[in-house]
Design an enzyme around this catalytic site. Structure first.
Site, PDB file in Angstrom:
ATOM      1  N   CYS A  55       0.859  -1.180   0.000  1.00 46.72           N
ATOM      2  CA  CYS A  55       0.000   0.000   0.000  1.00 46.72           C
ATOM      3  C   CYS A  55       0.902   1.239   0.000  1.00 46.72           C
ATOM      4  CB  CYS A  55      -0.833  -0.009   1.268  1.00 46.72           C
ATOM      5  SG  CYS A  55       0.219  -0.021   2.716  1.00 46.72           S
ATOM      6  N   HIS A  84       5.192  -5.388   8.509  1.00 50.41           N
ATOM      7  CA  HIS A  84       5.004  -6.790   8.906  1.00 50.41           C
ATOM      8  C   HIS A  84       5.470  -7.715   7.801  1.00 50.41           C
ATOM      9  CE1 HIS A  84       2.994  -5.961  12.581  1.00 50.41           C
ATOM     10  NE2 HIS A  84       2.039  -5.274  11.999  1.00 50.41           N
ATOM     11  N   HIS A  91       3.435   1.591  11.563  1.00 53.55           N
ATOM     12  CA  HIS A  91       2.266   1.653  12.428  1.00 53.55           C
ATOM     13  C   HIS A  91       2.487   2.454  13.713  1.00 53.55           C
ATOM     14  CE1 HIS A  91       0.331  -1.707   9.969  1.00 53.55           C
ATOM     15  NE2 HIS A  91      -0.122  -0.545   9.615  1.00 53.55           N
ATOM     16  N   CYS A  99       2.817   5.819   8.885  1.00 58.09           N
ATOM     17  CA  CYS A  99       1.904   6.078   7.771  1.00 58.09           C
ATOM     18  C   CYS A  99       0.966   7.241   8.134  1.00 58.09           C
ATOM     19  CB  CYS A  99       1.095   4.821   7.483  1.00 58.09           C
ATOM     20  SG  CYS A  99      -0.162   5.110   6.237  1.00 58.09           S
ATOM     21  N   GLU A 139      -0.004  -0.504  16.518  1.00 52.61           N
ATOM     22  CA  GLU A 139      -0.712   0.695  16.030  1.00 52.61           C
ATOM     23  C   GLU A 139      -1.663   1.230  17.111  1.00 52.61           C
ATOM     24  OE1 GLU A 139      -2.995   0.255  12.352  1.00 52.61           O
ATOM     25  OE2 GLU A 139      -4.435   1.704  13.122  1.00 52.61           O
ATOM     26  N   THR A 178      -6.685   0.918  11.503  1.00 49.25           N
ATOM     27  CA  THR A 178      -6.740   1.109  10.037  1.00 49.25           C
ATOM     28  C   THR A 178      -7.113  -0.160   9.268  1.00 49.25           C
ATOM     29  OG1 THR A 178      -4.368   0.709  10.003  1.00 49.25           O
ATOM     30  CG2 THR A 178      -5.081   3.007   9.936  1.00 49.25           C
ATOM     31  N   CYS A 226      -8.387   2.312   6.668  1.00 50.90           N
ATOM     32  CA  CYS A 226      -7.608   2.737   5.512  1.00 50.90           C
ATOM     33  C   CYS A 226      -8.210   2.186   4.215  1.00 50.90           C
ATOM     34  CB  CYS A 226      -6.194   2.236   5.742  1.00 50.90           C
ATOM     35  SG  CYS A 226      -5.237   2.121   4.296  1.00 50.90           S
ATOM     36  N   SER A 257      -1.858  -8.211  10.538  1.00 50.63           N
ATOM     37  CA  SER A 257      -3.304  -8.168  10.763  1.00 50.63           C
ATOM     38  C   SER A 257      -4.069  -8.080   9.439  1.00 50.63           C
ATOM     39  CB  SER A 257      -3.595  -6.969  11.664  1.00 50.63           C
ATOM     40  OG  SER A 257      -4.894  -6.536  11.538  1.00 50.63           O
ATOM     41  N   ASN A 258      -3.605  -7.237   8.506  1.00 44.54           N
ATOM     42  CA  ASN A 258      -4.379  -7.081   7.270  1.00 44.54           C
ATOM     43  C   ASN A 258      -4.268  -8.308   6.373  1.00 44.54           C
ATOM     44  OD1 ASN A 258      -2.961  -6.364   4.566  1.00 44.54           O
ATOM     45  ND2 ASN A 258      -1.726  -5.378   6.140  1.00 44.54           N
TER      46      ASN A 258
END
Ligand code: SF4
Length: 276
Positions: free
Chosen positions: A12, A36, A70, A92, A122, A158, A186, A215-216
């Site tokens: 991203c 990560h 984060h 970010c 984060e 996010t 996000c 996490s994402n």
């Protein structure tokens, strides 16, 4: 085997930006992992001499500390500055935003609710900007343990799902007269989530590539599995198993926001090799 990539996947904006900042600051160290992704962190160390430490005390005056994507806590940032460590902030901007909102809302006397995982760096960072009452919740049932008084402001981690955020905000709006809702989820995460859903629906096997502590990436994997039961989460091509592709024709690929393109290409090459 037809291999298709999700319409949006991988790095991203925030991660690309953090990597560029790290590459521009050779011979520095990041405080905690920059992103990560273990492989990318190793590449930064070997090619750009950007090290990593989890100990704040390791930084001495005059050294350069790169702050991870984060973010870190307000106190940690202050400590680094007090010690005259040169701080290069790669946080970010989408993470800086909830930090600022929490600081502002709590200064105005709002009770702050953060929707997220309180163990996540984060959220530890975002929470540290509150000056008054602040609570972290992951599920509606978490409200049973807390008592909110007065006006409420809510932000989200996010990487959370909008649907889950709506559930939490709906609970608050039904019970409190003044609720300020800041959707800090996000867009990069959303776009990747929508794209993985669309692809999983038309695939008979899905490979989601990313850090297992990301996490994402885990969210992408969960969505993928909802629509394509034969979904697999891997960090590197070595984890691919030929049996996953037996009797399959449509293989979909997605990758977490911290997954570098070269790993995605290696995975595609390996799938082609084992299914040839
Ligand atoms: S996923 Fe979003 S918030 Fe996280 S680093 Fe990327 S752009 Fe920033």
């Amino acid at each position: 085997m037809n291999i298709s990539l999700a319409e949006n996947y991988g790095f991203c904006f925030g991660v690309k930006r953090a990597i560029k900042i790290a590459e521009e600051n050779q011979n520095s160290r990041t405080y905690g992992p920059l992103i990560h992704n273990t492989q990318e962190i190793e590449r930064l160390e070997s090619d750009f001499k950007v090290g990593l430490t989890d100990r704040l005390d390791d930084f001495k005056a005059g050294e350069t500390a790169v702050v991870r994507t984060h973010g870190i806590t307000k106190d940690e940032l202050a400590t680094l500055r007090e010690r005259q460590v040169e701080v290069v902030n790669a946080t970010c901007p989408y993470v800086t935003k909830p930090q600022n909102i929490v600081q502002e809302m709590s200064a105005e006397g709002y009770t702050v609710v953060i929707f997220g995982d309180e163990e996540h760096p984060e959220i530890k960072g975002v929470k540290s900007y509150a000056q008054g009452a602040v609570y972290t919740v992951l599920h509606v049932k978490d409200f049973e343990k807390i008592e909110i008084v007065g006006r409420v402001a809510i932000v989200a981690q996010t990487t959370r799902k909008v649907e889950d955020f709506l559930e939490i905000t709906e609970y608050l709006v039904k019970r409190y007269k003044e609720v300020r809702v800041f959707n800090t989820i996000c867009n990069a995460t959303l776009e990747n989530q929508e794209a993985v859903e669309a692809l999983a629906k038309k695939s008979d096997v899905m490979i989601v590539i990313g850090g297992k502590n990301s996490s994402n990436t885990k969210q992408l994997y969960t969505i993928s599995k909802d629509f394509c039961p034969d979904s697999h989460l891997i960090e590197s091509p070595q984890e691919l198993e030929k049996i996953w592709f037996d009797t399959k024709q449509e293989c979909g690929i997605s990758a977490g926001a911290s997954t570098p393109d070269w790993i995605i290409q290696d995975v595609i090459a390996k799938i082609k090799e084992i299914t040839a």
